[in-house]
Write a protein that holds these residues in place. Sequence first.
Motif, short mmCIF file in Angstrom:
data_model
loop_
_atom_site.label_atom_id
_atom_site.label_comp_id
_atom_site.label_asym_id
_atom_site.label_seq_id
_atom_site.Cartn_x
_atom_site.Cartn_y
_atom_site.Cartn_z
N ARG A 252 32.71 74.19 71.36
CA ARG A 252 33.67 75.14 72.16
C ARG A 252 33.68 74.41 73.59
O ARG A 252 35.05 74.22 73.79
N GLU A 253 32.74 73.76 74.18
CA GLU A 253 32.91 73.07 75.55
C GLU A 253 33.91 71.79 75.34
O GLU A 253 34.41 71.24 76.09
N GLN A 254 34.10 71.41 74.05
CA GLN A 254 35.01 70.16 73.97
C GLN A 254 36.61 70.59 73.57
O GLN A 254 37.47 69.74 73.59
N LEU A 255 36.77 71.88 73.52
CA LEU A 255 38.27 72.44 73.50
C LEU A 255 38.64 72.80 74.69
O LEU A 255 37.90 73.54 75.30
N ARG A 256 39.81 72.33 74.99
CA ARG A 256 40.34 72.94 76.17
C ARG A 256 42.03 72.89 76.18
O ARG A 256 42.59 72.39 75.41
N TYR A 257 42.36 73.97 77.19
CA TYR A 257 43.84 74.18 77.35
C TYR A 257 44.76 73.25 78.19
O TYR A 257 43.93 72.78 79.46
N VAL A 258 45.60 72.87 77.61
CA VAL A 258 46.56 71.95 78.49
C VAL A 258 47.75 72.81 78.98
O VAL A 258 48.77 73.18 77.99
N PRO A 259 48.01 72.89 80.13
CA PRO A 259 49.03 73.81 80.60
C PRO A 259 50.52 72.98 80.35
O PRO A 259 50.50 71.72 80.02
N PRO A 260 51.66 73.63 80.32
CA PRO A 260 52.95 72.79 80.21
C PRO A 260 53.22 71.93 81.25
O PRO A 260 52.81 71.88 82.35
N ASP A 261 53.81 70.91 80.64
CA ASP A 261 54.12 69.86 81.81
C ASP A 261 55.46 69.21 81.35
O ASP A 261 55.96 68.83 80.30
N GLU B 231 58.86 69.24 79.86
CA GLU B 231 59.45 69.59 78.52
C GLU B 231 58.39 69.89 77.55
O GLU B 231 58.61 70.23 76.34
N VAL B 232 57.10 69.57 78.18
CA VAL B 232 56.02 69.79 76.83
C VAL B 232 55.42 71.16 77.08
O VAL B 232 54.96 71.53 78.18
N PRO B 233 55.37 71.75 75.86
CA PRO B 233 54.95 73.03 76.12
C PRO B 233 53.55 73.08 76.16
O PRO B 233 52.79 72.03 75.97
N PRO B 234 52.80 74.19 76.47
CA PRO B 234 51.20 74.20 76.40
C PRO B 234 50.64 74.15 75.13
O PRO B 234 51.19 74.40 74.19
N SER B 235 49.61 73.63 75.32
CA SER B 235 48.75 73.19 73.91
C SER B 235 47.28 73.31 74.14
O SER B 235 46.66 73.31 75.05
N TRP B 236 46.42 72.94 72.91
CA TRP B 236 45.08 73.18 72.92
C TRP B 236 44.68 71.73 72.46
O TRP B 236 45.33 71.38 71.40
N GLU B 237 43.60 71.15 73.02
CA GLU B 237 43.27 69.75 72.40
C GLU B 237 41.51 69.84 72.28
O GLU B 237 40.97 70.72 73.16
N LEU B 238 41.25 69.09 71.41
CA LEU B 238 39.78 68.98 71.03
C LEU B 238 39.20 67.56 71.24
O LEU B 238 40.00 66.70 70.68
N GLU B 239 38.22 67.32 72.10
CA GLU B 239 37.70 66.28 72.14
C GLU B 239 36.43 65.96 70.93
O GLU B 239 35.56 66.74 71.02
N VAL B 240 36.79 64.81 70.18
CA VAL B 240 35.73 64.43 69.09
C VAL B 240 35.22 63.10 69.24
O VAL B 240 35.81 62.41 69.93
N PRO C 210 45.00 67.27 68.54
CA PRO C 210 45.76 68.43 68.94
C PRO C 210 45.00 69.74 67.96
O PRO C 210 44.38 69.42 67.14
N VAL C 211 45.05 70.83 68.42
CA VAL C 211 44.69 72.35 67.79
C VAL C 211 45.86 73.13 67.66
O VAL C 211 46.28 73.45 68.79
N SER C 212 46.21 73.24 66.30
CA SER C 212 47.52 74.18 65.92
C SER C 212 46.98 75.59 66.69
O SER C 212 46.11 76.01 66.84
N GLY C 213 48.38 76.51 66.66
CA GLY C 213 48.21 77.53 67.05
C GLY C 213 47.44 78.55 65.98
O GLY C 213 46.57 79.35 66.11
#
Length: 626
Positions: A437-446, A448-457, A468-471
């Motif tokens: 979970r600590e590798q999963l983070r929220y990326v705010p909108p920027d 035209e880029v919508p907000p998303s979630w990313e995972l560091e592996v 990327p992590v899908s909805g």
Amino acid sequence: MANRPQQLTLPPPRSYTRTDFTALRAFVQRVPLPTIARLYFDPDTAPHAAGADALERYLRTMRDDLVQLALLHGSSVLADHLKASIRNHGSAKLTAVTLRMVEQASRLAAATPVAAHPVGLWFRPLVARRLVEEGIPTLGALVDFCNRRGGSWWRAVPRIGVLRAQVLVAWLRRHAGTLGVTVTDDVGLADPLEAPAARVALLPAGADRASELAPLERVALPHALSGGEGPQGNGTRGINRAPGLCYLQAQHDLDAVRAWLHRYRDRPQALRAYTREVERLLLWAVTVRGTALSSLTVDDCEAYKDFLAVPSAAFTGPRTRRDSPRWRPFTPDGLSPDSQRYAVRALRAAFDWLVDVHYLAGNPWQAVSDPVTVTRAHAMRIERALPLDLWARMRRFAEDCGASSGPTGPRWRAARAALLLMGDSGLRNTEAALARREQLRYVPPDSEVPPSWELEVVGKGRKQRIVPVSGACLEALSAHWRDRGLDLAAPPPSAPLVAPLVIPATVAAQRRHAYARDGQEQKVGVGYSGNGFRELVNWAVRQIRTQMDLTEDERRRLASTTPHAFRHTFGTQAAVDVPLDVVQQVLGHASLQTTTIYVQAERKRVRRELAGYYQRMTGADASRSE
């Protein structure tokens, strides 16, 4: 009608199982019929328990059958008592005591279990359902499963547990005569992981030594084959040991091998692979060649290279735990040419290092060529990627099953999260199992880029990447975390993304899954192992294959589907619409050429479109000629 005497001459009675006898006892003690049906019968395998009326008729018929047998084979006192009860009441009124006497006198009605019987015929519905969900439909399949898995077979069946497993194994052994198969001796181990690991001494070549084969962590070599100095320096040093100062504090070959493996302590996948290769060579050298590892010559290495192509029967066995006495270095399938080549290269690298640290004088593997392999046009088996339509239907099916409040709902929610981590983010099996979970983070909108979630592996070669992590995956993870009593939006400092919901009450399991206290007890610690994660995904694929509406071609495809196929599915589908360099970055490929293979996976679609084009052109040519 109620006072009409019961017929004392009945047709030959049916055979009844242990579950039937237990249900009859409950019926005699006036337990409500719905409770009896729920506790002892599965409607799928016991249609006579589908309703209260049907179940009552079945139990009354069973009672009358047993009474008839007791009249024929019981004592005269019991027979007189039963006849008097029938005359007075129209049927025999039984108490718990008289029912026990009737059972003893009517043993002819007891069915004998055979290997083809469904497990639901003999075990309670809850236990039978869990066995069937793991692909164990019959008693014979259960014996095979136990023998294949060894003493810890129950770990692969959720919520069976060691005590219930011991009861099942004891029952299977008790009925081995009618089953025709029996459970092997080592299956009776309560929990082999908690037993102290015995050190196995390997002796020189000679008679059958298969029982002495053991993993590297449990091996102890005799002085004559250790490659080191014997007692009082009796001169058993390996003939290839380097003279002078050695940079290792290694007294014998095992010390040197463990020092080499220690270099990979922070790379678990490499450590497992290299341990496998070096222990195979060590066991072969000692038991087959009768020589120490540090005494191997080029001729020995060439002989081992041939052995890799066709391992002897004593070295092969079904995949099982390393602590099992039935563990063997090779599986019955043997090694592919690519695996043989990998083994030779790994051993050459190991001996190179031993030469570099002055433990060995030279490397005999340098004179051994690699096994010949065929360079494949497509190194990755991307043909196992799932078609888009099938993958979409599987996602919906998993979502529907996860929405259930039944006993399998939590496991489906965990399996759905696992499937989407690989199918939507392109993760490998081990990467998904180790994701936290600590590798999963929220990326705010920027902009035209919508907000998303990313995972560091961290993938192959200890390379870090962001995926990327899908909805849909995020929603599945949230549902799985709720089953664990956790909140994905307010997580503890450290926790795996996907973790087992049931942890066996054993010392080893509790030690592995550490506890953290933050006002309340929470299971956070470690998640699934790579094998455990694979088992979860394979379970979901088996359920989909048997329960979902599929064509025969789709069933055959899923029969050979592995967890890695979902990563290929992501690569194949993403390559249609997403730029290749983006797909390469998400998948973690070192070369763009590797990623282009997924484009070739769409060649079927290209052929279909071109075939339509050619057909239209042919029709146009025909119309012009007219």
